[in-house]
Design an enzyme around this catalytic site. Structure first.
Site, PDB file in Angstrom:
ATOM      1  N   ASP A 448      67.099  78.661  13.622  1.00 61.04           N
ATOM      2  CA  ASP A 448      67.839  79.622  13.017  1.00 61.04           C
ATOM      3  C   ASP A 448      66.680  80.684  12.730  1.00 61.04           C
ATOM      4  OD1 ASP A 448      68.944  81.586  11.484  1.00 61.04           O
ATOM      5  OD2 ASP A 448      69.973  80.048  10.156  1.00 61.04           O
ATOM      6  N   HIS A 449      66.758  81.823  13.408  1.00 60.16           N
ATOM      7  CA  HIS A 449      65.950  82.943  13.417  1.00 60.16           C
ATOM      8  C   HIS A 449      65.777  83.502  12.282  1.00 60.16           C
ATOM      9  CE1 HIS A 449      62.686  84.748  15.587  1.00 60.16           C
ATOM     10  NE2 HIS A 449      63.159  84.760  16.766  1.00 60.16           N
TER      11      HIS A 449
END
Length: 478
Positions: A448-449
């Site tokens: 998850d950026h």
């Protein structure tokens, strides 16, 4: 006959609002005891046996197999016997149930690959010593002969509905019908002889191989006789190949839940990925040494490769805790979690599921192996609970069991990352200044950026790869 009482589908927990009828364990006219399971239902979490709180005679089913029932809606009606004891119980003569006579056959063994991939159906299991629910055709019975234990008593066997045999889902029954397969003569590989889709597909495959020469001759003769009697237009129509029919698979139960989570993950999580090839030769050698019998004393408990990779992940997460987190979208906060609940992806006949090892960061490789084996055995026996399928904080996805090198898996919402492990293959590899043949594996990380940037994700993956290539580095973190 006593008072007729209606039993509604109870609240199955975990916020579930409906369930699908998989198979009835008792037919209309059968007797039941208090707290005896009467039906198997599939929820969004698992396959569950529902016990009835009444003792008496079953007078009706509220839905057919494959139908959906909402929580609180009628499920079954029972004519309650005086005193609460079911007619034909242990205190009365001549009413013993067919399915409760005779010794219980030993279950057919199922195989789980060393990778930890589980190929099973899920359920709640049953107490030890419980008798099988279905009286299937004994070996050698004729094509039109009813099972003796059922036909002699004139009633359907327990575990059947109007004389039908137990199958894991209506889709399996339809598949058998499309191929002209008689289910009554088949014993499935599932619990209590439950017929799975794999059983039907195997029987169809074997039937084609065994009957092909004879069927071809019969079909040619029948076609010749028929074509001679048909007008030209009808003959032309008969010679045309049948058009294929579309298949529709309902997105319900665990398959529907998985689909919903995949879609939600894609919609909410801005994921990114990175991957690296690693030389796993030393890791394989270390595992072999761990499992080697000692010169004296009892041999050590075996350590699986999946458990070693899980131990590497928990050590790496201690160094990069951002990847063991979740995002609170309402508060707009990243929640870094103190415990590592390690999930491992498993492909089943009912779809993709992720059993979870609680507090994996506190376990050794041997303990991780034992926990994964326990969850695997529970899955094979149909005893995985919804609690064992939820609450993960990081997932290990061993897609290498499918013979592929790499993948871009979808993050298991609401987690922040997933490590993928490809197959381990012998490949040319540069060792020092020399070219050698080594055991190489591709590792991929989907993250998850929002919780970290590429530097953190790359640092985590590189650390995992370094531990795979040099397992001794784990000793510094133990």
């Amino acid at each position: 006959m006593g008072e007729v009482r209606e039993f509604a589908l109870p609240d199955l927990g975990e916020g579930l609002t409906e369930a699908t009828i998989v198979r009835w364990l008792v037919a209309v006219g059968d007797t039941v005891r208090v707290d005896e399971p009467v039906v198997e239902v599939e929820t969004a979490k698992a396959l569950v046996e529902v016990p009835c709180p009444y003792a008496g005679v079953v007078t009706s089913h509220a839905a057919e197999e494959g139908g959906e029932v909402a929580v609180g809606s009628p499920l079954v009606t029972v004519a309650v016997s005086p005193g609460g004891e079911a007619p034909g119980g242990p205190d009365s003569g001549g009413g013993e149930r067919v399915a409760e006579t005779g010794p219980e056959p030993a279950p057919e063994p199922e195989h789980v690959g060393g990778s930890g991939n589980v190929l099973v159906g899920y359920g709640t299991g049953r107490p030890p010593g419980r008798r099988p629910r279905a009286a299937l055709r004994p070996p050698g019975a004729g094509a039109g002969e009813e099972p003796r234990s059922t036909a002699d008593r004139g009633t359907p066997a327990r575990g059947t509905t109007n004389g039908t045999v137990p199958v894991i889902s209506p889709l399996v029954r339809r598949l058998a019908r499309e191929h002209g397969l008689e289910l009554r003569g088949m014993t499935g590989s599932g619990p209590d002889g439950l017929i799975l889709r794999a059983d039907v597909e195997r029987a169809v495959r074997e039937g084609r191989e065994d009957a092909a020469p004879q069927q071809n001759a019969q079909q040619q003769y029948a076609a010749q006789q028929q074509n001679e009697a048909l007008p030209d237009t009808a003959q032309q129509r008969a010679e045309k190949p049948q058009q294929g029919q579309e298949r529709r698979i309902p997105l319900r139960g665990m398959r529907g839940t998985a689909a919903e989570r995949f879609a939600r993950s894609r919609a909410e999580i801005p994921d990114a990925g990175c991957w690296v090839d690693a030389d796993a030769t030393e890791l394989l050698a270390a595992r072999k040494e761990m499992n080697a019998p000692p010169g004296h004393g009892e041999p050590p408990a075996a350590v699986s490769l999946l458990a070693l990779l899980g131990r590497i992940c928990t050590a790496a997460l201690a160094r990069f805790p951002e990847l063991n987190s979740t995002v609170d979208t309402k508060a707009q906060e990243i929640v870094v979690l103190p415990e590592v609940h390690l999930g491992f992806a498993a492909q089943t006949d009912r779809g993709l599921v992720v059993p979870v090892v609680r507090d994996a960061h506190t376990l050794s490789a041997e303990q991780l192996t034992a926990q994964m084996a326990r969850l695997t055995e529970a899955a094979r026996a149909g005893r995985l609970t919804p609690a064992e399928l939820t609450g993960g904080t990081f997932t290990l996805n061993n897609y290498g069991v499918f013979g592929v090198d790499g993948s871009t898996p979808i993050i298991n919402h609401p987690e922040a990352a997933m490590l993928g492990v490809g197959r381990i293959a012998r490949k040319p590899w540069v060792v020092g200044d020399e070219l050698a043949v080594r055991s190489v594996v591709q590792l991929s990380l989907t993250f998850d950026h929002r919780v970290c940037d590429g530097g953190t994700a790359g640092g985590f993956l590189r650390h995992v790869a370094d531990c795979v290539e040099h397992p001794a580095r784990l000793l510094r973190m133990l």
